[in-house]
Write a protein that holds these residues in place. Structure first.
Motif, mmCIF file in Angstrom:
data_model
loop_
_atom_site.group_PDB
_atom_site.id
_atom_site.type_symbol
_atom_site.label_atom_id
_atom_site.label_comp_id
_atom_site.label_asym_id
_atom_site.label_seq_id
_atom_site.Cartn_x
_atom_site.Cartn_y
_atom_site.Cartn_z
ATOM 1 N N TYR B 35 0.838 -1.187 0.000
ATOM 2 C CA TYR B 35 0.000 0.000 0.000
ATOM 3 C C TYR B 35 0.877 1.242 0.000
ATOM 4 N N GLN B 37 0.614 5.131 1.355
ATOM 5 C CA GLN B 37 -0.205 5.989 2.199
ATOM 6 C C GLN B 37 0.418 7.375 2.291
ATOM 7 N N LYS B 38 -0.306 8.358 1.828
ATOM 8 C CA LYS B 38 0.149 9.735 1.960
ATOM 9 C C LYS B 38 -0.486 10.354 3.193
ATOM 10 N N SER B 40 -2.351 11.819 6.133
ATOM 11 C CA SER B 40 -3.766 12.001 6.470
ATOM 12 C C SER B 40 -4.713 11.370 5.457
ATOM 13 N N GLN B 41 -4.240 10.355 4.749
ATOM 14 C CA GLN B 41 -5.099 9.645 3.808
ATOM 15 C C GLN B 41 -5.147 8.172 4.162
ATOM 16 N N ALA B 42 -6.152 7.497 3.641
ATOM 17 C CA ALA B 42 -6.226 6.055 3.794
ATOM 18 C C ALA B 42 -5.169 5.398 2.907
ATOM 19 N N PRO B 43 -4.711 4.232 3.288
ATOM 20 C CA PRO B 43 -3.773 3.507 2.420
ATOM 21 C C PRO B 43 -4.414 3.185 1.079
ATOM 22 N N MET B 88 4.405 6.994 2.870
ATOM 23 C CA MET B 88 4.622 5.802 3.686
ATOM 24 C C MET B 88 4.175 4.609 2.851
ATOM 25 N N LEU B 90 3.219 0.704 3.093
ATOM 26 C CA LEU B 90 2.816 -0.313 4.050
ATOM 27 C C LEU B 90 2.737 -1.671 3.372
#
Lengths: 112, 116
Positions: B35, B37-38, B40-43, B88, B90
């Motif tokens: 995944y 992930q930026k 404050s966002q969902a993956p 990020m 994941l």
């Protein structure tokens, strides 16, 4: 389309209070699994609680419980006796065909 | 303890310089996911492997590739990182097969990628 909606982008509550995070979803499937994930500031995503859609009984894990209303496609998370360590981003999600559909998250602040 | 491990936790690369992120698991799970992930966002799911079967998301850029040489390891290769790829990343695993609580996904701690 399969979607998850978390209508509360951010919430703050005092320590020891009870807080409820809302989640609604949309799917045409009948069998699926619903989840709440917690992502603290350290960023590791942790499974909080899981609910099987075919079960009417609401899942409970210690201070965490859900209110699952299948007909309404609602899956809220209740945190009782909130603690400072509960401060995190909370994602509601459901899984179909190995894929998670995430909501946008609710940022929860527990205030001392 | 059985777990999902990601190394490194922080990775700095230069614009256009290939970078590889790694994920390993001791859970012996069949399915592994990557995944992005930026803040404050969902993956956002990039792709996943069910055993050796690779499944790419339709909107995953060609710049992102993955390898799974064995059950335990999975790699994310970014061929030419751009500034927009800073995020990020994941890794997650699940038992599989489809259906049932086996679909529960367990996440690693993530690798934060910085592109200079």
């Amino acid at each position: 389309a399969q979607t998850v909606t978390q209508s509360q982008p951010e919430m703050s509550v005092q320590e020891a209070e009870t807080v409820t995070l809302s989640c609604t979803y949309d799917t045409s499937e009948n069998n699926y699994y619903l989840f709440w994930y917690k992502q603290p500031p350290s960023r590791q995503m942790i499974l909080v609680i899981r609910q099987e859609a075919y079960k009417q009984q609401n899942a409970t894990e210690n201070r965490f419980s859900v209110n699952f209303q299948k007909a309404a496609k609602s899956f809220s998370l209740k945190i009782s006796d909130s603690q400072l360590g509960d401060t995190a981003m909370y994602f509601c999600a459901f899984i179909i065909d190995d894929k998670i559909i995430f909501g946008k998250g609710t940022r929860l602040h527990i205030l001392p | 303890d059985a777990m999902v491990i990601q190394n490194p936790r922080y990775q700095v690369t230069q614009f256009g310089k290939p970078v590889t992120l790694s994920c390993s698991q001791t859970l012996n799970h069949n399915v592994m996911y990557w995944y992005q992930q930026k803040s404050s966002q969902a993956p956002k799911l990039l792709f996943h492997y069910y055993d050796k079967d690779f499944n790419n998301e339709a909107d995953t850029p060609d710049n992102f590739q993955s390898r799974r040489p064995n059950t335990s390891f999975c790699f994310l290769d970014i061929r030419s990182p751009g500034l927009g790829d800073a995020a990020m990343y994941l890794c997650a695993t699940s038992i599989g097969p489809r259906g049932g609580p086996q679909e529960t996904q367990y996440f690693g701690p993530g690798t934060r990628l910085l592109v200079l």
